[in-house]
Write an enzyme that holds these catalytic residues in place. Structure first.
Site: not given
Ligand code: ARG
Length: 332
Positions: A225, A130, A77
């Site tokens: 992420s 992912d 992502h």
């Molecule tokens: N999707 C997020 C990013 O793009 C990170 C998500 C992690 N979330 C969590 N609650 N651990 O950086």
């Protein structure tokens, strides 16, 4: 009288809007963690986009793990926007430093990316598969991670304390810009997929792994992420997860979701050895300039390549409209 009341209301609204985050907000480092020691995790790298701003702090949008001198493991992502040669040419991998610079200088080594490999079955809606690999244009000399979790050597079980590290936001909700310059870390227990879907209501696949505390307070968050969730086995660090998804951050009953690295041993091997190449780059050597991205289709969506630009205009918009989530375009 009416106008005076109006002015009072407006003044009150403006005042409230500018109040600092309250003490009840979840805050800390990563969320609820601490600053990592310099050089402690040389395999943790920052992924930057030079079009996101003028400084490393603003350019950083995801993390990654150095798994070989010229290969970085990250989340699919994170790479949604990198489907063209031009977009990829803006990517940099920063290694050898815990600190994202706020000036033009750097304390680490910054290299370009020659190819992006997104998992062919990545689903941008469910976040299944992912995982992505970046082939670097130049080999790095930093220590790579010692090993990857595999089905024959998972290196963890339910309850194992694993560490997640990154430069993601240190507060949720992120009402002010709280991105750290220094690498942060937090320890989180691995949770079973069954518990995770029961408690958090997520639909989990075998390719996902949950970690965190039911009471919340400690978690990865936006900007983390792509970075590693890892365990220590003797003197070896083993990556078991990739920061992927989750409902908000550090909320009670909502664990963080990580890509289960042990499912991808042969996919990773295949890419690094060029044996299961998808038709683009077949060169695993350093001179590979082939741009080979696999767009899994699915709806556009912003990816996580938002800038961390704290321009006054953005700040004013943010305070007045509470529109931080819209401005920042980041995924959860
Ligand atoms: N999707 C997020 C990013 O793009 C990170 C998500 C992690 N979330 C969590 N609650 N651990 O950086």
């Amino acid at each position: 009288m009416i106008t005076r009341l109006k002015i009072l209301i407006i003044a009150g609204f403006v005042f409230i809007s500018f109040l600092p985050a309250s003490a009840t907000d979840v805050s800390g480092k990563i969320i609820g963690g601490t600053e990592a020691t310099d050089g402690e995790y040389p395999f943790v790298v920052a992924i930057l986009d030079t079009t996101n701003g003028a400084t490393e702090l603003n350019q950083q949008f995801c993390g990654g793990t150095l798994i070989a001198a010229d290969w970085v493991l990250t989340a699919a992502h994170c790479m949604e926007d990198y489907t063209t040669a031009t977009a990829i040419s803006n990517l940099r991998v920063l290694a050898g430093t815990n600190v994202l610079s706020t000036t033009a200088s750097t304390s680490g080594t910054k290299v370009r990316v020659s190819a992006v490999y997104v998992h062919e079955s990545y689903n941008s809606v469910t976040f299944n598969n992912d995982i992505a690999l970046l082939k670097l244009s130049t080999s790095l000399s930093e220590d790579t991670i010692d090993g990857l979790s595999s089905t024959t050597y998972p290196a963890f079980s339910v309850g194992t304390l694993a560490t997640v590290a990154g430069w993601g936001t240190t507060a949720y909700p992120d009402t002010v810009h709280t991105y750290p310059t220094d690498l942060m870390e937090v320890d989180l227990p691995v949770v079973s997929n069954t518990t995770c879907s029961e408690v958090s209501g997520y639909s989990m696949t075998d390719n996902m792994l949950c970690a965190g505390y039911a009471e919340g307070g400690k978690d990865s968050c936006s900007g983390d992420s792509g970075g590693p969730l890892f365990v220590q086995d003797g003197s070896n660090y083993i990556v078991i997860g990739i920061v992927s998804n989750g409902y908000q951050c550090a909320q009670p009953n909502y664990y963080g979701i990580y890509t289960r690295v042990s499912q991808y041993t042969s996919w990773i091997d295949g890419k690094m050895n060029g044996t299961t190449d998808d038709g683009g780059s077949t060169d695993s050597g350093d001179t590979d300039t082939d741009v080979d991205t696999v767009d899994s289709g699915g709806g556009g969506g912003g990816g996580c390549s938002a800038s961390k630009d704290g321009s006054p205009i953005a700040l004013i918009l943010m305070f007045t409209a509470g529109g931080i989530y819209l401005i920042r375009r980041r995924r959860a």
